[in-house]
Write a protein that holds these residues in place. Structure first.
Motif, PDB file in Angstrom:
ATOM      1  N   GLY A  96       0.814  -1.211   0.000  1.00  0.00           N
ATOM      2  CA  GLY A  96       0.000   0.000   0.000  1.00  0.00           C
ATOM      3  C   GLY A  96       0.845   1.257   0.000  1.00  0.00           C
ATOM      4  O   GLY A  96       2.069   1.231   0.169  1.00  0.00           O
ATOM      5  N   LYS A  97       0.180   2.411  -0.167  1.00  0.00           N
ATOM      6  CA  LYS A  97       0.872   3.701  -0.182  1.00  0.00           C
ATOM      7  C   LYS A  97       1.156   4.215   1.226  1.00  0.00           C
ATOM      8  O   LYS A  97       2.165   4.856   1.464  1.00  0.00           O
ATOM      9  N   LYS A  98       0.260   3.921   2.173  1.00  0.00           N
ATOM     10  CA  LYS A  98       0.491   4.310   3.561  1.00  0.00           C
ATOM     11  C   LYS A  98       1.409   3.292   4.232  1.00  0.00           C
ATOM     12  O   LYS A  98       1.574   2.177   3.758  1.00  0.00           O
ATOM     13  N   LYS A  99       1.947   3.686   5.378  1.00  0.00           N
ATOM     14  CA  LYS A  99       2.851   2.809   6.114  1.00  0.00           C
ATOM     15  C   LYS A  99       2.134   1.534   6.547  1.00  0.00           C
ATOM     16  O   LYS A  99       1.107   1.590   7.234  1.00  0.00           O
ATOM     17  N   ALA A 100       2.666   0.372   6.161  1.00  0.00           N
ATOM     18  CA  ALA A 100       2.167  -0.954   6.551  1.00  0.00           C
ATOM     19  C   ALA A 100       0.657  -1.053   6.412  1.00  0.00           C
ATOM     20  O   ALA A 100      -0.060  -1.369   7.353  1.00  0.00           O
ATOM     21  N   SER A 101       0.173  -0.787   5.210  1.00  0.00           N
ATOM     22  CA  SER A 101      -1.259  -0.910   4.949  1.00  0.00           C
ATOM     23  C   SER A 101      -1.469  -1.304   3.498  1.00  0.00           C
ATOM     24  O   SER A 101      -0.536  -1.362   2.711  1.00  0.00           O
ATOM     25  N   GLY A 102      -2.708  -1.574   3.152  1.00  0.00           N
ATOM     26  CA  GLY A 102      -3.047  -1.998   1.800  1.00  0.00           C
ATOM     27  C   GLY A 102      -2.941  -3.512   1.669  1.00  0.00           C
ATOM     28  O   GLY A 102      -3.000  -4.254   2.649  1.00  0.00           O
ATOM     29  N   PHE A 103      -2.776  -3.973   0.437  1.00  0.00           N
ATOM     30  CA  PHE A 103      -2.655  -5.402   0.164  1.00  0.00           C
ATOM     31  C   PHE A 103      -1.368  -5.933   0.771  1.00  0.00           C
ATOM     32  O   PHE A 103      -0.335  -5.264   0.759  1.00  0.00           O
ATOM     33  N   PHE A 104      -1.412  -7.150   1.336  1.00  0.00           N
ATOM     34  CA  PHE A 104      -0.201  -7.756   1.892  1.00  0.00           C
ATOM     35  C   PHE A 104      -0.176  -9.249   1.618  1.00  0.00           C
ATOM     36  O   PHE A 104      -1.201  -9.877   1.392  1.00  0.00           O
ATOM     37  N   VAL A 149      -5.836  -7.687   3.167  1.00  0.00           N
ATOM     38  CA  VAL A 149      -5.862  -6.237   3.014  1.00  0.00           C
ATOM     39  C   VAL A 149      -5.970  -5.618   4.395  1.00  0.00           C
ATOM     40  O   VAL A 149      -6.787  -6.054   5.218  1.00  0.00           O
ATOM     41  N   LYS A 150      -5.144  -4.584   4.652  1.00  0.00           N
ATOM     42  CA  LYS A 150      -5.217  -3.846   5.913  1.00  0.00           C
ATOM     43  C   LYS A 150      -5.602  -2.403   5.603  1.00  0.00           C
ATOM     44  O   LYS A 150      -5.024  -1.775   4.725  1.00  0.00           O
ATOM     45  N   LEU A 151      -6.587  -1.899   6.339  1.00  0.00           N
ATOM     46  CA  LEU A 151      -7.041  -0.520   6.203  1.00  0.00           C
ATOM     47  C   LEU A 151      -6.610   0.247   7.441  1.00  0.00           C
ATOM     48  O   LEU A 151      -6.697  -0.262   8.561  1.00  0.00           O
ATOM     49  N   LEU A 152      -6.164   1.474   7.238  1.00  0.00           N
ATOM     50  CA  LEU A 152      -5.630   2.292   8.320  1.00  0.00           C
ATOM     51  C   LEU A 152      -6.397   3.602   8.393  1.00  0.00           C
ATOM     52  O   LEU A 152      -6.516   4.322   7.396  1.00  0.00           O
ATOM     53  N   ALA A 153      -6.921   3.930   9.569  1.00  0.00           N
ATOM     54  CA  ALA A 153      -7.599   5.205   9.803  1.00  0.00           C
ATOM     55  C   ALA A 153      -6.586   6.226  10.306  1.00  0.00           C
ATOM     56  O   ALA A 153      -5.501   5.880  10.773  1.00  0.00           O
TER      57      ALA A 153
END
Length: 188
Positions: A96-104, A149-153
């Motif tokens: 992902g574009k954010k730190k430790a997020s998105g597809f993994f 997938v991880k989503l980050l708020a």
């Protein structure tokens, strides 16, 4: 059996310590790595519903990778679920574009404790007789993988969904272990 368990746990602890150490002698830090929010604690809601609550701790070693440890203990009776507990260290690579997020993608190894109850049965004078209860217990080791997938708020809350499977070696009860999750957590 105890010797194998001690060796596996020692290996897991050493591996996690190697990845989580910070080099304090270096005065140059990478601007892309935020020194805050390198830890995350999560609970797996999907496994909690089926009576096998799982807690996850993850440490981010780079913006796009992390190492962690998941652990769970069964709340169900042995007759309902043969897997009693597991400790599962894992490594994740994020895209992902954010730190430790998105597809993994995740690679993991597992230490699994299992117990199976069975009755010895036989025929006496053309009558079926159920004998005494026997219990087999075993600790197994395995490797597996998962994708998710991880989503980050913005406030550090996380949500993730993942699925995968692993192979247990030397198992007489199950050949594989599931790796599924719907998790919520918090970065700190």
């Amino acid at each position: 059996m105890k010797k194998k368990l001690i060796i596996c746990l020692s290996f897991c602890v050493i591996a996690l310590n190697l990845f989580s150490q910070e080099n304090s002698s270096s005065t140059i830090t990478s601007p892309s790595i935020n020194q805050r929010d390198n830890n995350e604690l999560r609970i797996n809601i999907a496994t909690s519903i089926i009576g096998f609550p799982e807690l996850n701790y993850e440490r981010f070693i780079e913006d796009n990778m992390g190492v962690g440890l998941a652990g769970s203990v069964s709340l169900e009776k042995t007759e309902d679920m043969s897997m009693r507990w597991y400790a599962l260290p894992y490594y994740r690579l994020y895209f992902g574009k954010k730190k430790a997020s998105g597809f993994f993608i995740e690679g993991n190894m597992a230490l699994v404790g299992q117990k199976e109850n069975y009755y010895e049965s036989y025929f006496v004078n053309n009558t079926y007789v159920q004998g005494p209860l026997y219990t087999n217990s075993k600790t197994n080791f395995g490797f597996g993988g998962a994708i998710g997938v991880k989503l980050l708020a913005r406030n550090g809350l996380t949500g993730e969904v993942y699925a995968g499977v692993g192979r247990l070696f030397g198992d007489y009860i199950n050949d594989a272990y599931p790796r599924i999750g719907v998790c919520i957590g918090k970065r700190f």
